[in-house]
Design a protein around this motif. Structure first.
Motif, PDB file in Angstrom:
ATOM      1  N   ALA B 153       0.873  -1.179   0.000  1.00  0.00           N
ATOM      2  CA  ALA B 153       0.000   0.000   0.000  1.00  0.00           C
ATOM      3  C   ALA B 153       0.904   1.221   0.000  1.00  0.00           C
ATOM      4  O   ALA B 153       1.327   1.691   1.047  1.00  0.00           O
ATOM      5  N   PRO B 154       1.260   1.712  -1.178  1.00  0.00           N
ATOM      6  CA  PRO B 154       2.251   2.792  -1.253  1.00  0.00           C
ATOM      7  C   PRO B 154       1.700   4.100  -0.696  1.00  0.00           C
ATOM      8  O   PRO B 154       0.483   4.284  -0.641  1.00  0.00           O
ATOM      9  N   PRO B 155       2.606   4.984  -0.278  1.00  0.00           N
ATOM     10  CA  PRO B 155       2.154   6.271   0.259  1.00  0.00           C
ATOM     11  C   PRO B 155       1.478   7.093  -0.837  1.00  0.00           C
ATOM     12  O   PRO B 155       1.671   6.867  -2.027  1.00  0.00           O
ATOM     13  N   ASP B 156       0.667   8.023  -0.392  1.00  0.00           N
ATOM     14  CA  ASP B 156      -0.045   8.928  -1.301  1.00  0.00           C
ATOM     15  C   ASP B 156       0.952   9.639  -2.214  1.00  0.00           C
ATOM     16  O   ASP B 156       1.960  10.169  -1.759  1.00  0.00           O
ATOM     17  N   PHE B 157       0.674   9.636  -3.521  1.00  0.00           N
ATOM     18  CA  PHE B 157       1.593  10.280  -4.461  1.00  0.00           C
ATOM     19  C   PHE B 157       1.183  11.725  -4.768  1.00  0.00           C
ATOM     20  O   PHE B 157       1.936  12.470  -5.388  1.00  0.00           O
ATOM     21  N   SER B 158      -0.017  12.100  -4.307  1.00  0.00           N
ATOM     22  CA  SER B 158      -0.562  13.387  -4.775  1.00  0.00           C
ATOM     23  C   SER B 158       0.277  14.577  -4.321  1.00  0.00           C
ATOM     24  O   SER B 158       0.375  15.575  -5.029  1.00  0.00           O
ATOM     25  N   LEU B 159       0.921  14.468  -3.161  1.00  0.00           N
ATOM     26  CA  LEU B 159       1.714  15.592  -2.670  1.00  0.00           C
ATOM     27  C   LEU B 159       2.957  15.789  -3.549  1.00  0.00           C
ATOM     28  O   LEU B 159       3.337  16.913  -3.884  1.00  0.00           O
ATOM     29  N   ILE B 160       3.559  14.670  -3.926  1.00  0.00           N
ATOM     30  CA  ILE B 160       4.713  14.756  -4.827  1.00  0.00           C
ATOM     31  C   ILE B 160       4.271  15.359  -6.161  1.00  0.00           C
ATOM     32  O   ILE B 160       4.900  16.263  -6.700  1.00  0.00           O
ATOM     33  N   ARG B 161       3.176  14.856  -6.669  1.00  0.00           N
ATOM     34  CA  ARG B 161       2.661  15.343  -7.951  1.00  0.00           C
ATOM     35  C   ARG B 161       2.404  16.847  -7.898  1.00  0.00           C
ATOM     36  O   ARG B 161       2.805  17.600  -8.799  1.00  0.00           O
ATOM     37  N   LYS B 162       1.751  17.266  -6.806  1.00  0.00           N
ATOM     38  CA  LYS B 162       1.385  18.679  -6.661  1.00  0.00           C
ATOM     39  C   LYS B 162       2.644  19.554  -6.592  1.00  0.00           C
ATOM     40  O   LYS B 162       2.678  20.674  -7.124  1.00  0.00           O
ATOM     41  N   ALA B 250       6.375  15.295   4.136  1.00  0.00           N
ATOM     42  CA  ALA B 250       6.642  15.495   2.705  1.00  0.00           C
ATOM     43  C   ALA B 250       8.063  15.058   2.385  1.00  0.00           C
ATOM     44  O   ALA B 250       8.899  14.884   3.276  1.00  0.00           O
ATOM     45  N   THR B 251       8.331  14.858   1.093  1.00  0.00           N
ATOM     46  CA  THR B 251       9.647  14.386   0.679  1.00  0.00           C
ATOM     47  C   THR B 251      10.231  15.244  -0.439  1.00  0.00           C
ATOM     48  O   THR B 251      11.287  14.927  -0.960  1.00  0.00           O
ATOM     49  N   THR B 252       9.534  16.315  -0.804  1.00  0.00           N
ATOM     50  CA  THR B 252       9.897  17.041  -2.014  1.00  0.00           C
ATOM     51  C   THR B 252      10.456  18.433  -1.721  1.00  0.00           C
ATOM     52  O   THR B 252       9.953  19.139  -0.842  1.00  0.00           O
ATOM     53  N   TYR B 253      11.478  18.773  -2.496  1.00  0.00           N
ATOM     54  CA  TYR B 253      12.050  20.110  -2.464  1.00  0.00           C
ATOM     55  C   TYR B 253      12.040  20.623  -3.890  1.00  0.00           C
ATOM     56  O   TYR B 253      12.320  19.877  -4.835  1.00  0.00           O
ATOM     57  N   ALA B 254      11.679  21.898  -4.055  1.00  0.00           N
ATOM     58  CA  ALA B 254      11.659  22.472  -5.397  1.00  0.00           C
ATOM     59  C   ALA B 254      11.980  23.951  -5.298  1.00  0.00           C
ATOM     60  O   ALA B 254      11.522  24.631  -4.376  1.00  0.00           O
ATOM     61  N   VAL B 255      12.735  24.436  -6.265  1.00  0.00           N
ATOM     62  CA  VAL B 255      13.164  25.830  -6.205  1.00  0.00           C
ATOM     63  C   VAL B 255      13.531  26.298  -7.623  1.00  0.00           C
ATOM     64  O   VAL B 255      13.894  25.490  -8.476  1.00  0.00           O
ATOM     65  N   ARG B 256      13.364  27.576  -7.880  1.00  0.00           N
ATOM     66  CA  ARG B 256      13.928  28.167  -9.092  1.00  0.00           C
ATOM     67  C   ARG B 256      14.869  29.290  -8.669  1.00  0.00           C
ATOM     68  O   ARG B 256      14.531  30.107  -7.816  1.00  0.00           O
ATOM     69  N   TYR B 257      16.079  29.312  -9.218  1.00  0.00           N
ATOM     70  CA  TYR B 257      17.024  30.368  -8.862  1.00  0.00           C
ATOM     71  C   TYR B 257      17.790  30.821 -10.102  1.00  0.00           C
ATOM     72  O   TYR B 257      17.831  30.117 -11.117  1.00  0.00           O
ATOM     73  N   PRO B 258      18.352  32.023 -10.031  1.00  0.00           N
ATOM     74  CA  PRO B 258      18.945  32.596 -11.239  1.00  0.00           C
ATOM     75  C   PRO B 258      20.355  32.095 -11.545  1.00  0.00           C
ATOM     76  O   PRO B 258      21.117  31.754 -10.634  1.00  0.00           O
ATOM     77  N   LEU B 259      20.675  32.050 -12.811  1.00  0.00           N
ATOM     78  CA  LEU B 259      22.065  31.908 -13.233  1.00  0.00           C
ATOM     79  C   LEU B 259      22.733  33.274 -13.109  1.00  0.00           C
ATOM     80  O   LEU B 259      22.065  34.299 -12.944  1.00  0.00           O
ATOM     81  N   ARG B 260      24.040  33.266 -13.170  1.00  0.00           N
ATOM     82  CA  ARG B 260      24.793  34.522 -13.127  1.00  0.00           C
ATOM     83  C   ARG B 260      24.390  35.368 -14.358  1.00  0.00           C
ATOM     84  O   ARG B 260      24.189  34.799 -15.451  1.00  0.00           O
TER      85      ARG B 260
END
Lengths: 398, 398, 398
Positions: B153-162, B250-260
């Motif tokens: 019974a795998p953990p809920d995937f919806s949080l990762i998806r979101k 939760a298990t997810t990290y997400a970020v957007r950051y600039p290039l030089r």
């Protein structure tokens, strides 16, 4: 994995299904097999053709041993542990050779071929050489094939002799010529190698060369009529044809079966490989297939003998030795070429080696469960039943 | 090391300090991690770009498994254990390929892509094919990325998806082109690889190329003003910018950051690598950094996606797979070269690999004691805390 | 194998006979040896000739350690565990080199040569550098030879110093030139290597080159008269000649013995190898043989010093380092050639390495039983007695 766990796995074995995963992967079960199968039964070591003259020897490497198989002065064979009684050094450092005396390379203690300590220089007066002969194992020779036993009181050899002799004698292996020996290491449990060689359910899909040579190997041809006719002819020529099955208390299988009409030998092109071997007069002897549990396989045609020695290294690794024997008078380049001689079983053996390793890979999966053997795999079932029985009996006794 | 010992090590864990030595070296703790982390959570396997057509498959090797990830007839994905239900043979012998049916190479049992047993030749009448379908694991796909779970019974995937979808969709990974895949084996515990990728305290000293591309990576530049300005622009273009942190549950990290400023891509010279990928129109999307515990890392720029799959082999060995994806229409030689595409992460990954192995070497010393993380290593602390929590909970439950 | 089993094997040890098999093969007994022999006694690491200038260092790899042996600013020597106090990374990644400060390659923490933490960037205010100096081990230097001890309260070094100094001083090892270092890995238990170097029962059969150089090595020549005459001459020149035997509570053996008349050095042709070393004025100093249990061997002639460092890896594997030192002023190509310098011990060492590995091979046989040492192997008996005594005492204490 303790003995109770192993016992419970043995108790749950269901004939007709492949074994539970630990029988192929567990170091503890492997140790049980070593104790109750390999150290109890007769093991094929090699042939007299490898050690023709007094002092000729070869080493049989198995587990931590390198058993010295050496020819005595009167044709007899001795098998010694390769460990000096002084400080334990290995005595023979080469895998084969010839030594009139066995001299330890470390401090030059000297043993006779039968293991007697002849000289130990600079030892004191109260040192009794007779206490320090080499440790040995039992040896039996049947028509040129050498078997050894580690057991103090080894099982009766007469049944094996009686089963194999009628098929073997005609090849005159004692005089035969060793044309090639090749060694392979497979990443697979030894029983998977044995199982592979006890069924032809896989032959149609995996062995095109073998199926070209052997009628019926693809399990799609009716060979009864041909076989009956050939057996009549073989019997008239004095060739053994009586099927020997592995039954309760026995370890030997023996059979003679026909090649495809027009095929003269185990060869890729169906043509003969060498001059008829031993007492054969023609290329019409079919195939002699011999097995002795746990480690001996042999397939012989009119002009050559191919043996396979199976040596488990650990639960996950198995050493295989192929040996090709030809007639004593066969000359390389004239009567045969080593390339053609070895080609058929190198191809077929390579196919089988890959299948065995691939089988082992899949068995290691956590999802592997024993599956049902097909009815045509009945000899595999016989082999697996035998292994389970040996383990059960061995573990009962101790 | 028994469970009491492990429990006591877990109880003594002090957040802010590196783990005790056995967490990096003990086979028993590794087994706990396997049970309570890897067999419980969603694991990144690969992407749809690797299996575009029905029957396309690749194997994900982990522990004793080689999970078959195969595309179905209608775009769906299946994940099967690679072990035949007959005698356990592995079915797929190649690491990738295409098969309209899954046929076991040993005795030719035939399975459909969804694992249904279609044919088992020469089996008896009382053999029910429906009892012998392939064993499978769960699959989820988010915007072209394939995750699997071994848990019944795998953990809920919806949080990762979101969390991942808003960042991923724009790359159109389903249609993307796999430009390169490279595999590495590191002599280091898998957590050291994960720790390495969760801090830039080491970047200034170890990664000159990376620091040339990413402003602030050396931890010596103030990037707030630039980042705020860029995020405003990205949002206006519809690019996701919301930081996702790994929080409780939760298990997810997400970020957007600039290039030089002036840098167009992850490249050694700062110039663009390929045509804009998926829905991107320019080379100004900065860097998208995604992580999903325990085994998924991804860094994407406007013109390519780089993924890292971390697969522990044992406590002391970790397999890494790098995959580079480019736009579906990008042509090798014209729009990009594989050499330039892979150069940046090969250099940076090689630097990190050496640091991880060197870290592991030092941790094996008897003198090693947990040391204090620097404040800038807070995400490492987050990861290590998470591992300890998962182990504690897992071992409580059983 | 539990402690009771080991105790019982120790209790059953019979002096004059080789050890039972497990002493050469068991991981548990090896662990005992590591604890009660190697972690208790002084271990030879190398020489000052290898680290002449401040900051020069080399690593001594043993078990999971790579001890940094580094020269301080005032000629002193430090020995540090190679593990950073931050996250455990190894600090020195090269096996030898020179560093004015020890800087961790991961996050650039900076240590002084004595192990003091000088700088840890970006750490918080409540971080006390003084708490995080490198962990170190004890060091003693005797006439240029460096010994280390892992024991918190190491044994008294004065006895070793007193035994070795008179023989060593004349070589001026501190100023000497390292001409060659070679490393070997043997598949043999370390004690077999030690045993091999403590008897010449094997020399006549195994070492023709050595027997050509050393009179009496073949055990067939009476050397008393020659030795007495030479010792008188050596004493008059101020060269130490007093035999030091390994006695109760001591670990050192030292001896001076003559080369064959006319032989000037340890060389295959008997001719000198280099200019006289250190304070020697001629090539007539004979051979100085030094041993310190458990890991130090040295054979020196008038013109060069050869050391052997024995480092057990596990029960079945032993690392050997040979080092050749010549006079500080000896020039390669003019005063000596590396090829001639190393030839004698490479040949003899290779012969011994093969004998040791072959000895180990035979000892692994199930048929191996302790055998009787010859009377001329009395120093082997001394060594084995010592090992057994150390294990007995160590296991008594805990």
């Amino acid at each position: 994995m303790n003995n109770n766990h192993i016992q419970s796995l043995l108790d749950n074995y269901k004939t007709g299904f492949s074994l539970e995963q630990p029988f192929y992967t567990s170091a503890e079960i492997f140790e049980c097999e070593w104790q109750h199968i390999f150290k109890k039964h007769w093991l094929y070591a090699g042939s007299l053709a490898q050690i023709k003259k007094p002092g000729d020897y070869f080493l049989y490497h198995l587990q931590n041993e390198a058993i010295i198989i050496i020819r005595g002065n009167n044709g007899e064979v001795y098998a010694h542990y390769n460990t000096c009684r002084h400080r334990g050094s290995a005595i023979c450092m080469q895998d084969k050779g010839s030594m009139s005396k066995l001299i330890c390379p470390y401090h030059q203690w000297v043993y006779d071929k039968d293991g007697t300590l002849l000289n130990a220089r600079m030892m004191p007066d109260d040192f009794w050489k007779s206490d320090y002969g080499l440790h040995s194992v039992h040896v039996q020779v049947v028509e040129g094939l050498i078997f050894i036993s580690f057991k103090e009181a080894p099982p009766d050899f007469s049944l094996i002799r009686k089963s194999l002799s009628p098929y073997l004698a005609v090849y005159k292996i004692n005089d035969a010529k060793v044309a090639a020996i090749k060694n392979y290491r497979l990443n697979a449990n030894w029983k998977l190698v044995a199982e592979n060689f006890r069924e032809c359910y896989h032959c149609g899909g995996a062995h095109p060369e073998y199926c070209s040579a052997v009628i019926g190997a693809n399990l799609r041809e009716d060979t009864n009529e041909l076989t009956n006719a050939k057996q009549k002819g073989w019997s008239e020529k004095g060739l053994e044809t009586k099927l020997v099955e592995v039954t309760e208390g026995a370890t030997t299988y023996a059979v003679r079966y026909p090649l495809r009409p027009g095929v003269e030998s185990y060869s890729v092109d169906g043509k003969k490989i060498s001059i008829p071997m031993g007492m054969h007069k023609d290329h019409d002897a079919g195939v002699v297939g011999l097995v002795n549990y746990p480690n001996f396989w042999m397939d012989a045609v009119s002009d050559y003998v191919w043996t396979m020695r199976v040596t488990p290294v650990n639960a996950e690794t198995t050493d295989i030795e192929f040996c090709w024997l030809v007639d004593a008078n066969a000359e390389e380049g004239k009567d045969y070429t080593t390339e053609r001689l070895t080609e058929f079983w190198e191809i077929t053996g390579d196919q089988d080696g890959k299948l065995c390793e691939n089988n082992f890979t899949g068995i290691k999966s956590i999802a592997y469960k024993p599956g049902p053997y097909a009815p045509v795999e009945d000899q595999v079932i016989n082999f697996v039943d035998w292994c389970v029985k040996e383990l059960k009996e061995g573990m009962k006794v101790g």
